[in-house]
Design an enzyme around this catalytic site. Structure first.
Site, PDB file in Angstrom:
ATOM      1  N   GLU A  98       0.869  -1.190   0.000  1.00 37.88           N
ATOM      2  CA  GLU A  98       0.000   0.000   0.000  1.00 37.88           C
ATOM      3  C   GLU A  98       0.903   1.237   0.000  1.00 37.88           C
ATOM      4  OE1 GLU A  98      -2.777  -0.649   3.203  1.00 37.88           O
ATOM      5  OE2 GLU A  98      -3.480  -2.520   2.301  1.00 37.88           O
ATOM      6  N   HIS A 158      -3.854   3.514   4.860  1.00 38.72           N
ATOM      7  CA  HIS A 158      -3.921   2.316   4.008  1.00 38.72           C
ATOM      8  C   HIS A 158      -4.460   2.661   2.631  1.00 38.72           C
ATOM      9  CE1 HIS A 158      -3.597  -1.007   7.112  1.00 38.72           C
ATOM     10  NE2 HIS A 158      -3.670   0.080   7.864  1.00 38.72           N
ATOM     11  N   GLU A 184      -8.544   4.803   4.635  1.00 36.71           N
ATOM     12  CA  GLU A 184      -8.423   4.129   3.333  1.00 36.71           C
ATOM     13  C   GLU A 184      -8.429   5.214   2.256  1.00 36.71           C
ATOM     14  OE1 GLU A 184      -7.934   1.014   2.719  1.00 36.71           O
ATOM     15  OE2 GLU A 184      -8.345   0.101   4.674  1.00 36.71           O
TER      16      GLU A 184
HETATM   17  O1  LIG Z   1      -8.908  -3.932   0.705  1.00 36.41           O
HETATM   18  C1  LIG Z   1      -8.967  -4.696   1.662  1.00 36.41           C
HETATM   19  O2  LIG Z   1      -9.633  -5.762   1.628  1.00 36.41           O
HETATM   20  C2  LIG Z   1      -8.238  -4.392   2.937  1.00 36.41           C
HETATM   21  C3  LIG Z   1      -7.719  -2.976   3.021  1.00 36.41           C
HETATM   22  C4  LIG Z   1      -7.084  -2.836   4.387  1.00 36.41           C
HETATM   23  O3  LIG Z   1      -5.950  -3.193   4.545  1.00 36.41           O
HETATM   24  N1  LIG Z   1      -7.891  -2.424   5.359  1.00 36.41           N
HETATM   25  C5  LIG Z   1      -7.529  -2.498   6.733  1.00 36.41           C
HETATM   26  C6  LIG Z   1      -8.649  -2.007   7.612  1.00 36.41           C
HETATM   27  C7  LIG Z   1      -8.268  -1.998   9.064  1.00 36.41           C
HETATM   28  C8  LIG Z   1      -9.446  -1.728   9.998  1.00 36.41           C
HETATM   29  O4  LIG Z   1     -10.348  -2.574  10.062  1.00 36.41           O
HETATM   30  O5  LIG Z   1      -9.453  -0.682  10.682  1.00 36.41           O
HETATM   31  C9  LIG Z   1      -7.235  -3.953   7.054  1.00 36.41           C
HETATM   32  O6  LIG Z   1      -7.945  -4.817   6.517  1.00 36.41           O
HETATM   33  O7  LIG Z   1      -6.321  -4.197   7.813  1.00 36.41           O
HETATM   34 ZN   LIG Z   2      -4.092  -2.042   4.405  1.00 32.14          ZN
END
Ligand SMILES: O=C(O)CCC(=O)N[C@@H](CCC(=O)O)C(=O)O
Ligand SMILES: [Zn+2]
Length: 336
Positions: free
Chosen positions: A62, A151, A215
């Site tokens: 990322e 992210h 994000e």
């Molecule tokens: O695109 C995806 O499926 C995941 C993107 C990502 O890395 N999102 C984070 C979110 C963290 C949270 O829930 O606060 C993750 O999945 O770690």
């Molecule tokens: Zn991520």
């Protein structure tokens, strides 16, 4: 520019700097703490009492957020950005960043709030180290604590930039922080309603920070992030760092869309099937009665929520982990 401004270069090369501490001409102290970890401290007379943790690269592929932190660090090291806040910059998973992969063996963002203790390997050790670095950074009394964990997502999204706001029993989500996120370009916020094992949940729950996962668009390799527009966030971060954020008379949410979690879809076994097209975008709406997923023993995930949408669908996660989040719109009536 001071050599420590090149934290990303050092991290990519897997090198330790010769000098661990450097001062800019304005007396801003930069201190290398560990691989991918650098503390910035303003001169005491300019310190405005904010402790700001900025992390990126918890997922190694990322890169837009990593490039954003790299630009901020360069600006500080050149003396172009003059911090009044104390800042900790963290590149989360150096090994995965060097490989250009989300993770090497284990997703670091599933190893916080003690989970790393039940695991082994370099990523469990790194999660432990990140917790230690964050805890030590946020250990000074009587200061404001703010954490943005940056992210980009695996897939495209109907809502490009959004935040996830962790949850803790007895603590209310802050309307003022939401207004700040809106001003930073976020179009939506998912208000969590249970504890979690991601980095921002750790700093929110255990260290008392206001903390968010942000994000910012779709994950792409270094140098290919023209499609990820972080200009509003970058401007806001510079203002937060310099203590020049415009005062908000009232917390204006200004069209910010709020969602809450209806259900987390957990993959229990190798038999798990997610009935979604591969290229489905985050925030896609799902109809009532739709069979979203199936798992062992005829378990079925059927949509029964009005206005349900899916984010982060990923059937490839390890068993026991979340393979998607079902969300529904919510009002901001419980905000502090
Ligand atoms: O695109 C995806 O499926 C995941 C993107 C990502 O890395 N999102 C984070 C979110 C963290 C949270 O829930 O606060 C993750 O999945 O770690
Ligand atoms: Zn991520």
């Amino acid at each position: 520019m001071l050599a420590l401004g090149k934290l990303l270069e050092l991290t990519l090369a897997g090198r330790e700097p010769a000098e661990k501490t450097q001062l800019t001409v304005e007396g801003v102290r930069m201190r290398w703490l560990s691989e991918g970890a650098l503390e910035v401290r303003p001169p005491e007379a300019r310190d405005n009492g904010l402790d700001l943790l900025l992390s990126a690269g918890i997922h190694g592929n990322e890169t837009a957020p990593i490039e954003l932190l790299d630009r901020l660090l360069h600006d500080i090291a050149r003396g172009d950005l003059k911090p009044r806040a104390r800042i900790l910059f963290l590149f989360g998973n150096p090994e995965a960043i060097r490989k250009g992969e989300r993770f090497v063996e284990q997703d670091v963002n599933r190893l916080f709030n003690g989970r790393h203790e039940q695991s082994s390997g370099s990523e469990a050790l790194r999660a432990c180290e990140l917790e230690r670095l964050a805890a030590s950074f946020f250990s000074l009394p009587d200061r404001q604590r703010l954490h943005y964990d940056l992210h980009t997502a695996i897939r495209g999204s109907k809502i490009e930039q959004f935040a996830l706001y962790p949850w803790k029993e007895g603590r209310q989500h802050s309307r003022l922080e939401l207004a700040r996120l809106r001003a930073a370009g976020m179009e939506a916020v998912l208000l969590q309603n249970k504890p979690s094992i991601v980095f921002s949940s750790y700093t929110y729950d255990k260290l008392g920070a206001e903390a968010f996962t942000l994000e910012l668009g779709k994950a792409r390799p270094f140098g290919q992030n023209d499609g990820v527009n972080v200009s509003l966030l970058e401007t806001r971060l510079k203002q937060i760092i310099e203590g020049t954020e415009p005062q908000m008379a009232e917390a204006q949410l200004d069209g910010l869309q709020l969602f809450s979690v209806a259900r987390e879809i957990i993959k229990h076994s190798d038999a798990f099937r997610l009935n979604l097209p591969q290229d489905i975008e985050n925030f896609s709406e799902l109809e009532m009665g739709y069979v979203l997923a199936e798992d062992l023993a005829n378990t079925r995930w059927v949509i029964e929520e009005e206005g349900a949408r899916i984010i982060f669908p990923n059937p490839k996660v390890k068993n026991g982990l979340r393979a998607g989040i079902l969300i529904v719109p919510t009002s901001g009536e419980n905000l502090a």
